[in-house]
Design a protein around this motif. Structure first.
Motif, short mmCIF file in Angstrom:
data_model
loop_
_atom_site.label_atom_id
_atom_site.label_comp_id
_atom_site.label_asym_id
_atom_site.label_seq_id
_atom_site.Cartn_x
_atom_site.Cartn_y
_atom_site.Cartn_z
N VAL A 123 -75.81 9.26 -49.42
CA VAL A 123 -75.48 7.84 -49.29
C VAL A 123 -76.10 7.04 -50.43
O VAL A 123 -75.42 6.25 -51.10
CB VAL A 123 -75.99 7.27 -47.94
CG1 VAL A 123 -75.66 5.79 -47.84
CG2 VAL A 123 -75.42 8.03 -46.78
N GLU A 124 -77.39 7.28 -50.65
CA GLU A 124 -78.10 6.53 -51.67
C GLU A 124 -77.57 6.84 -53.07
O GLU A 124 -77.44 5.96 -53.91
CB GLU A 124 -79.60 6.83 -51.60
CG GLU A 124 -80.27 6.26 -50.38
CD GLU A 124 -80.35 4.73 -50.43
OE1 GLU A 124 -81.02 4.20 -51.32
OE2 GLU A 124 -79.70 4.07 -49.59
N LEU A 125 -77.26 8.12 -53.29
CA LEU A 125 -76.74 8.50 -54.61
C LEU A 125 -75.43 7.76 -54.90
O LEU A 125 -75.26 7.16 -55.96
CB LEU A 125 -76.51 10.01 -54.67
CG LEU A 125 -75.92 10.54 -55.98
CD1 LEU A 125 -76.88 10.30 -57.14
CD2 LEU A 125 -75.58 12.02 -55.90
N ILE A 126 -74.53 7.80 -53.93
CA ILE A 126 -73.24 7.12 -54.13
C ILE A 126 -73.46 5.63 -54.35
O ILE A 126 -72.87 5.02 -55.24
CB ILE A 126 -72.32 7.35 -52.91
CG1 ILE A 126 -71.97 8.83 -52.80
CG2 ILE A 126 -71.06 6.51 -53.01
CD1 ILE A 126 -71.26 9.20 -51.52
N LYS A 127 -74.34 5.04 -53.54
CA LYS A 127 -74.60 3.61 -53.65
C LYS A 127 -75.07 3.24 -55.06
O LYS A 127 -74.55 2.33 -55.70
CB LYS A 127 -75.66 3.20 -52.62
CG LYS A 127 -75.93 1.71 -52.58
CD LYS A 127 -77.29 1.38 -52.02
CE LYS A 127 -77.37 1.63 -50.53
NZ LYS A 127 -78.70 1.34 -49.99
N HIS A 128 -76.06 4.01 -55.55
CA HIS A 128 -76.63 3.66 -56.85
C HIS A 128 -75.66 3.91 -58.00
O HIS A 128 -75.60 3.12 -58.94
CB HIS A 128 -77.94 4.42 -57.07
CG HIS A 128 -79.07 3.86 -56.26
ND1 HIS A 128 -79.64 4.52 -55.20
CD2 HIS A 128 -79.70 2.67 -56.33
CE1 HIS A 128 -80.57 3.77 -54.67
NE2 HIS A 128 -80.64 2.65 -55.32
N TRP A 132 -74.15 1.06 -60.50
CA TRP A 132 -74.27 1.19 -61.96
C TRP A 132 -72.90 1.05 -62.62
O TRP A 132 -72.74 0.34 -63.62
CB TRP A 132 -74.91 2.53 -62.30
CG TRP A 132 -75.06 2.76 -63.77
CD1 TRP A 132 -76.03 2.25 -64.59
CD2 TRP A 132 -74.20 3.54 -64.61
NE1 TRP A 132 -75.84 2.67 -65.86
CE2 TRP A 132 -74.72 3.47 -65.92
CE3 TRP A 132 -73.05 4.30 -64.38
CZ2 TRP A 132 -74.14 4.12 -67.00
CZ3 TRP A 132 -72.47 4.96 -65.46
CH2 TRP A 132 -73.01 4.87 -66.74
N ILE A 133 -71.91 1.72 -62.05
CA ILE A 133 -70.56 1.65 -62.62
C ILE A 133 -70.06 0.21 -62.60
O ILE A 133 -69.50 -0.29 -63.58
CB ILE A 133 -69.59 2.57 -61.84
CG1 ILE A 133 -69.95 4.04 -62.08
CG2 ILE A 133 -68.14 2.32 -62.25
CD1 ILE A 133 -69.13 5.01 -61.27
N ALA B 268 -80.60 6.79 -59.07
CA ALA B 268 -79.50 7.74 -58.87
C ALA B 268 -79.91 9.12 -59.36
O ALA B 268 -79.65 10.14 -58.70
CB ALA B 268 -78.24 7.26 -59.59
N ALA B 269 -80.60 9.15 -60.51
CA ALA B 269 -81.03 10.44 -61.06
C ALA B 269 -82.04 11.12 -60.14
O ALA B 269 -82.03 12.33 -59.98
CB ALA B 269 -81.64 10.24 -62.44
N MET B 275 -81.16 16.40 -54.62
CA MET B 275 -80.10 17.13 -53.94
C MET B 275 -79.87 18.49 -54.60
O MET B 275 -79.66 19.49 -53.92
CB MET B 275 -78.81 16.29 -53.94
CG MET B 275 -78.93 15.09 -52.99
SD MET B 275 -77.74 13.77 -53.33
CE MET B 275 -76.32 14.37 -52.47
N VAL B 276 -79.94 18.50 -55.93
CA VAL B 276 -79.78 19.78 -56.63
C VAL B 276 -80.89 20.74 -56.24
O VAL B 276 -80.66 21.91 -55.95
CB VAL B 276 -79.74 19.56 -58.16
CG1 VAL B 276 -79.84 20.88 -58.90
CG2 VAL B 276 -78.49 18.81 -58.55
N LEU B 277 -82.14 20.22 -56.19
CA LEU B 277 -83.27 21.06 -55.80
C LEU B 277 -83.08 21.64 -54.41
O LEU B 277 -83.34 22.82 -54.17
CB LEU B 277 -84.56 20.24 -55.83
CG LEU B 277 -85.21 20.07 -57.18
CD1 LEU B 277 -86.34 19.06 -57.11
CD2 LEU B 277 -85.76 21.41 -57.66
#
Lengths: 321, 288, 246
Positions: A123-128, A132-133, B268-269, B275-277
């Motif tokens: 969720v957080e990854l998609i949000k960030h 950014w985009i 994001a990074a 997640m990769v880990l």
């Protein structure tokens, strides 16, 4: 015995139909505020039922609900003024379905709390990334969403809830439902007895997300403006999980009861005392986990067995693989 | 070259905070098997207490370590004694306990956060602490961050000594490695687990004090620190203090490099890395 | 004639070789025993054959088809079904539902009525009919093991792998289990069994293979195995270690 169960089922069915008939009539007979209130409650019922559709039988705690809800919202923001409403809502569902296929496929190997924190991070990854985009690539944050009348939204959500109830009911009684419970019960044994655990898990996850996406797409039309922070709010991951846990996962009514009680409480408190709501929510959660391992439904069954001597103690505890 | 060194140094300074953020959770999950999602909330409480003590009573933030730490220790003790211990007794299997304790920690998160908002409000607060830079040759250090890092490493080091050199510390480690054997050796497992959880909260308190010296505070800041702590644990290994230090510095440098390239994508990074880990080391990720 | 051929099968975990270059075959309709000291790699061998693990090297041919590295559910549907050393039933489900799972998913294209009928038949065969509606998790160990075998049988196996079916049972229960295994064979099902109960294995197996440190030491009839010098040394060595350790 068979007749008795049938009679019981018929009476349940009659009650459900009466409630639905009442809900259908609501926009005609009550104040606009009531429609909005019921719309919001039904939204949580839909999210909680969707969550329970996958996480209930399989025991995998998914915290990605907000991701699928957000995918629905964004679909509405982009397609809302291009497509007719039903098609747009359907697109929201499909978008979430596809997203869930991807997340499901890469999380296959994760069990227990690893699955939970992975889905939470998604969720957080998609949000960030979306944020950014929007800022750097598109140069503007957020989007307006086409507005739809409250009663239309209300009816669409009502339809989604009915679809969910029907899906959950028939899935539970199907071969597929047996496969899902066997995964929750002992995944390794399920695989060795011929259950395609990968397919069952990923497809159920995607199916549950489909309904979450539908809900997100239609609810977005009441938001006017959305951005990544609004659309991918982690609370939409937490609330359904906790509401279903509170209601109990032993049968289909548990998540409904949990969602109705908490979202009603939310509606009363959220505008004036939002933090009182959070406090109560947290406290009830802690007490539920401690003292009601099978939720409200489990408690009801225990009481029934105690006082009526019935034989309906089939509720199963929360499980984690 | 200088900019490269600056990125590296910045990463190290950031890493100190990350390490101390993670040490507490590493203990709580590594020994007591509680993935305390409310860990960041404990840090937030520590930070706000420091802010209060500093702005209203004028106490030096560094001295607050001695005041805030014990308060959080007590809080952690009570939480484990009244909540998680009861849960453990009522849960049939260890796997079910892990899932349920995570859900209960969510409840705790909501409770602590809402109470914090009642007490401290929703606004962003903060104070400035040593707001100047020091230079070592060409390399610039933010003074407060330097202090934070030195304090963080020192605390981790002392905690490490406690765990490896004292009787109690050894008992805690025994409890984490093989509870059955430890019980046979006469270690009171339950007391050790409670102590360990409380020590985790103490570390969260210290982290809160140090965090408040550098960033602005608000009552909803906790989640970010919980996530960072989980990432560091995944990087460095569970229940290991040197591991948390290494993981913290690795993440700090990683973050510093990413924000050197594209600041908007730092968080994001972090999530992507995490997640990769998780996927690369699926079952034994926390060193089990 | 041969139902299963295993050639040069190898599995490493990190630096440890759990199974190393094992060759053997199983004939149709026989009961084959698999013995060896603890840690010899017996269960790992089962895990490789049943698809829990992917082998690092070697071949597994079942019924003329190579199955090495396939997922467990596919292997099960080809007719190779196993039980587990530590019982793995579905504790929340009833005995009937447990066995029904095998009937529904173990082979393709079965309708509910067919699966129900088959489940009933298997429950009769294994003597579990009286316990049909009991939650499997509340049964005694011997009955849980029986449920696991019944569930495997419902999946219509050609080859059944039994992992320590008799461990932890009392002598009367062992005798019952031995009788059950023979009756399963009489249904035309080939069996490989891992067993520490020597009486059982010597009595019902036609052929026995011996594993030690992941390697196949020898194979032969029970009479040959019980007089084989290496086998005796391995087991004596194990006993001496056990004595030295206690």
């Amino acid at each position: 015995m068979k007749l008795k169960t049938d009679a019981k089922n018929v009476s349940y069915l009659v009650i459900i139909i009466l409630i639905l008939a009442f809900l259908v009539a609501v926009p005609f007979i009550s104040k606009p505020y009531t429609v909005i209130l019921l719309k919001n409650i039904l939204m949580f019922v839909a999210l909680t039922l969707s969550w329970a559709l996958f996480s209930g039988p399989t025991g995998y705690i998914s915290l990605a609900t907000a991701a699928f809800y957000g995918a629905g919202i964004y679909t509405a923001a982009y397609l809302g003024d291009v497509l007719p409403l039903p098609v747009m809502v359907l697109c929201g569902g499909v978008a979430s379905f596809l997203l869930a296929l991807i997340i499901g496929a890469i999380t296959l190997r994760l069990r227990g709390i690893y699955f939970a924190i992975f889905t939470l991070s998604s969720v957080e990854l998609i949000k960030h990334v979306l944020h950014w985009i929007e800022i750097t690539v598109l140069g503007k944050r957020g989007r307006p969403v086409v507005k739809v009348s409250d009663s239309t939204v209300f009816y669409v959500i009502l339809i989604i809830v009915v679809l969910l109830l029907v899906t959950t009911y028939f899935l539970k009684r199907s071969r597929y439902g047996m496969a899902m419970s066997s995964i929750g019960s002992c995944e390794e044994a399920a695989a060795h007895i011929g259950v395609n655990v990968v397919r069952v898990k990923v497809f159920t996850f995607a199916l549950s997300s489909f309904f979450i996406g539908l809900t997100g797409a239609i609810m977005a039309t009441g938001l006017i403006y959305i951005d990544s922070q609004i659309a991918f709010d982690l609370n939409y991951s937490f609330f359904p999980t906790l509401m279903a846990t509170f209601g109990g996962l032993g049968n289909i009514f548990g998540p409904v009861i949990g969602a109705v009680l908490f979202s009603y409480l939310r509606e009363i408190l959220i505008t004036k005392f939002p933090y009182v709501y959070m406090l109560i929510f947290g406290l009830v959660m802690i007490l539920t986990i401690l003292y009601l391992p099978n939720g409200i439904i489990g408690l009801a069954q225990t009481i029934k067995v105690k006082f009526l001597g019935g034989k309906d103690a089939t509720a199963t505890g929360r499980k984690v693989n | 070259m200088i900019s490269f060194i600056n990125i590296f140094v910045n990463g190290l300074l950031l890493g100190g905070i990350y390490a101390i953020t993670a040490v507490g959770l590493s203990m709580q999950y590594g020994v007591a098997r509680i993935l305390n999602i409310a860990h960041g909330e404990f840090i937030m409480v520590g930070a706000f207490l420091t802010w209060m003590l500093h702005t209203s009573l004028g106490i030096n933030p560094l001295f607050c370590l001695a005041l805030v730490g014990p308060i959080l220790f007590l809080l952690g003790y009570l939480v484990r004694h009244y909540l998680f211990k009861t849960l453990r007794e009522r849960t049939p299997s260890p796997a079910a306990f892990e899932g349920n304790s995570m859900l209960m920690a969510f409840g705790l998160l909501f409770v602590i956060q809402s109470l914090a908002i009642f007490i401290w409000g929703k606004s962003i607060v903060g104070y400035s602490f040593m707001p100047y830079s020091v230079y070592l040759g060409e390399i610039r250090f933010a003074a407060n961050r330097l202090v934070i890092m030195v304090a963080a490493v020192a605390i981790c080091f002392l905690f490490y000594l406690f765990l490896t050199r004292t009787r109690t510390g050894k008992a805690i480690r025994a409890a984490s490695q093989d509870s059955d054997a430890a019980a046979l050796m006469g270690v009171d497992i339950n007391r050790m687990l409670t102590l360990c959880f409380a020590l985790g909260a103490l570390m969260a308190g210290f982290a809160g004090v140090l965090v408040s010296m550098d960033v602005k505070l608000n009552a909803t800041m906790g989640m970010e620190y919980t996530i960072i702590a989980i990432i560091v644990i995944v990087l460095g290994g569970l229940g290991s203090i040197p591991g948390s230090l290494v993981g913290g510095f690795l993440l700090g440098i990683f973050g510093s490099i990413v924000s050197g390239i594209e600041p908007g994508l730092t968080l994001a990074a972090y999530y992507l890395l995490f997640m990769v880990l998780l996927l690369v080391k699926p079952s034994g990720i926390f060193g089990r | 004639m041969q139902l299963l051929q295993v050639e040069k099968l190898t599995k490493n975990f990190g630096g440890l070789t759990a199974v190393s270059g094992v060759d053997f075959h199983v004939n149709r309709g026989e009961i084959m025993g698999l013995i060896g000291p603890n840690g010899a790699g017996k269960t790992t061998l089962f895990n490789l054959i049943s698809g829990t693990y992917v082998p690092n090297a070697g071949k597994i041919v079942f019924n003329g088809e190579s199955i090495g590295g396939l997922k467990p559910n596919y292997i099960c549907r080809k007719g190779l079904v196993r039980t587990f050393q530590t019982v793995k039933i579905f504790p929340e489900m009833t005995v009937f539902q447990n066995v029904l799972m095998g009937a529904l998913f173990g082979s393709e294209g079965k309708t509910w009525p067919e699966a129900n009928a088959e489940t009933g038949e298997i429950l009769d065969f294994t003597g579990l009919t009286p316990l049909s509606d009991t939650p499997a998790g509340s049964l005694t160990l011997v009955n849980q093991k029986r449920v696991e075998v019944a569930r495997a049988l419902a999946a219509k196996p050609r080859l059944l792998l039994l992992d320590e079916m008799m461990a932890g049972l009392n002598p009367a229960e062992v005798a019952e289990s031995m009788e059950l295994v023979t009756r399963i064979r009489d249904r035309g099902i080939t069996i490989i069994m891992i067993e520490h109960v020597m009486k059982a294995i010597m009595n019902i197996c036609k052929r026995i293979i011996v594993l030690h440190h992941g390697k196949k030491i020898t194979e032969g009839t029970p009479a040959e195995i019980s007089t084989n010098k290496t086998v005796i040394e391995i087991y004596l060595g194990e006993e001496e270690q056990a004595h030295a350790g206690s």
